[in-house]
Scaffold this motif. Structure first.
Motif, mmCIF file in Angstrom:
data_model
loop_
_atom_site.group_PDB
_atom_site.id
_atom_site.type_symbol
_atom_site.label_atom_id
_atom_site.label_comp_id
_atom_site.label_asym_id
_atom_site.label_seq_id
_atom_site.Cartn_x
_atom_site.Cartn_y
_atom_site.Cartn_z
ATOM 1 N N LEU A 126 -0.583 7.774 7.531
ATOM 2 C CA LEU A 126 0.564 7.182 8.222
ATOM 3 C C LEU A 126 0.253 6.986 9.705
ATOM 4 N N GLY A 127 -0.358 7.990 10.335
ATOM 5 C CA GLY A 127 -0.723 7.887 11.752
ATOM 6 C C GLY A 127 -1.710 6.769 12.015
ATOM 7 N N ILE A 178 -0.784 -0.863 13.603
ATOM 8 C CA ILE A 178 0.330 -1.785 13.833
ATOM 9 C C ILE A 178 0.609 -1.948 15.326
ATOM 10 N N GLU A 179 0.542 -0.860 16.071
ATOM 11 C CA GLU A 179 0.801 -0.923 17.510
ATOM 12 C C GLU A 179 -0.323 -1.617 18.275
ATOM 13 N N GLU A 180 -1.573 -1.394 17.877
ATOM 14 C CA GLU A 180 -2.719 -1.894 18.633
ATOM 15 C C GLU A 180 -3.206 -3.278 18.192
ATOM 16 N N ASN A 181 -2.885 -3.686 16.984
ATOM 17 C CA ASN A 181 -3.422 -4.945 16.459
ATOM 18 C C ASN A 181 -3.082 -6.164 17.318
ATOM 19 N N PRO A 182 -1.855 -6.327 17.820
ATOM 20 C CA PRO A 182 -1.571 -7.505 18.649
ATOM 21 C C PRO A 182 -2.465 -7.593 19.891
ATOM 22 N N ARG A 225 0.843 -1.195 0.000
ATOM 23 C CA ARG A 225 0.000 0.000 0.000
ATOM 24 C C ARG A 225 0.876 1.242 0.000
ATOM 25 N N VAL A 226 0.492 2.243 -0.779
ATOM 26 C CA VAL A 226 1.186 3.529 -0.788
ATOM 27 C C VAL A 226 0.567 4.397 0.301
ATOM 28 N N ILE A 227 1.388 4.936 1.171
ATOM 29 C CA ILE A 227 0.922 5.832 2.231
ATOM 30 C C ILE A 227 0.992 7.246 1.664
ATOM 31 N N ARG A 228 -0.154 7.881 1.555
ATOM 32 C CA ARG A 228 -0.254 9.135 0.809
ATOM 33 C C ARG A 228 -0.107 10.407 1.637
#
Length: 94
Positions: A70-71, A77-81, A62-65
């Motif tokens: 990004l935030g 990514i931090e909360e998914n686990p 995925r391209v982060i635009r």
């Protein structure tokens, strides 16, 4: 150090020029294959390899635009686990 035919190279991942199924050298797919191979090799060597597969097949590109996107992705990514314990698709949940 082991030498094979007077060559020195990575012993845990394919060189960038030799990838299965027609992967283009130095492409994102080649980088991901090399990363997954190296991580799997390290996990096997340290005894941290879980039962079953270590990686899902493929990857999501995925391209982060912008900064807002990004935030959101960083938070995910931090909360998914933390959500894994209640994820119905988690094979560790009966």
């Amino acid at each position: 150090i082991l030498f094979f035919r007077n060559e020195v190279g990575a012993k845990h991942a394919s060189p960038l020029r030799v990838f299965p199924r027609g992967t283009i050298p130095a492409s994102l797919s080649a980088v991901m294959q090399s990363f997954k191979s190296a991580a799997t090799w390290a996990a096997n060597r340290t005894g941290l390899m879980p039962i079953g597969r270590l990686w899902q097949r493929g990857f999501f590109e995925r391209v982060i635009r912008n900064e807002e996107e990004l935030g959101r992705l960083q938070s995910y990514i931090e909360e998914n686990p933390l959500r894994w314990a209640v994820d119905r698709e988690n094979p560790d949940i009966s």
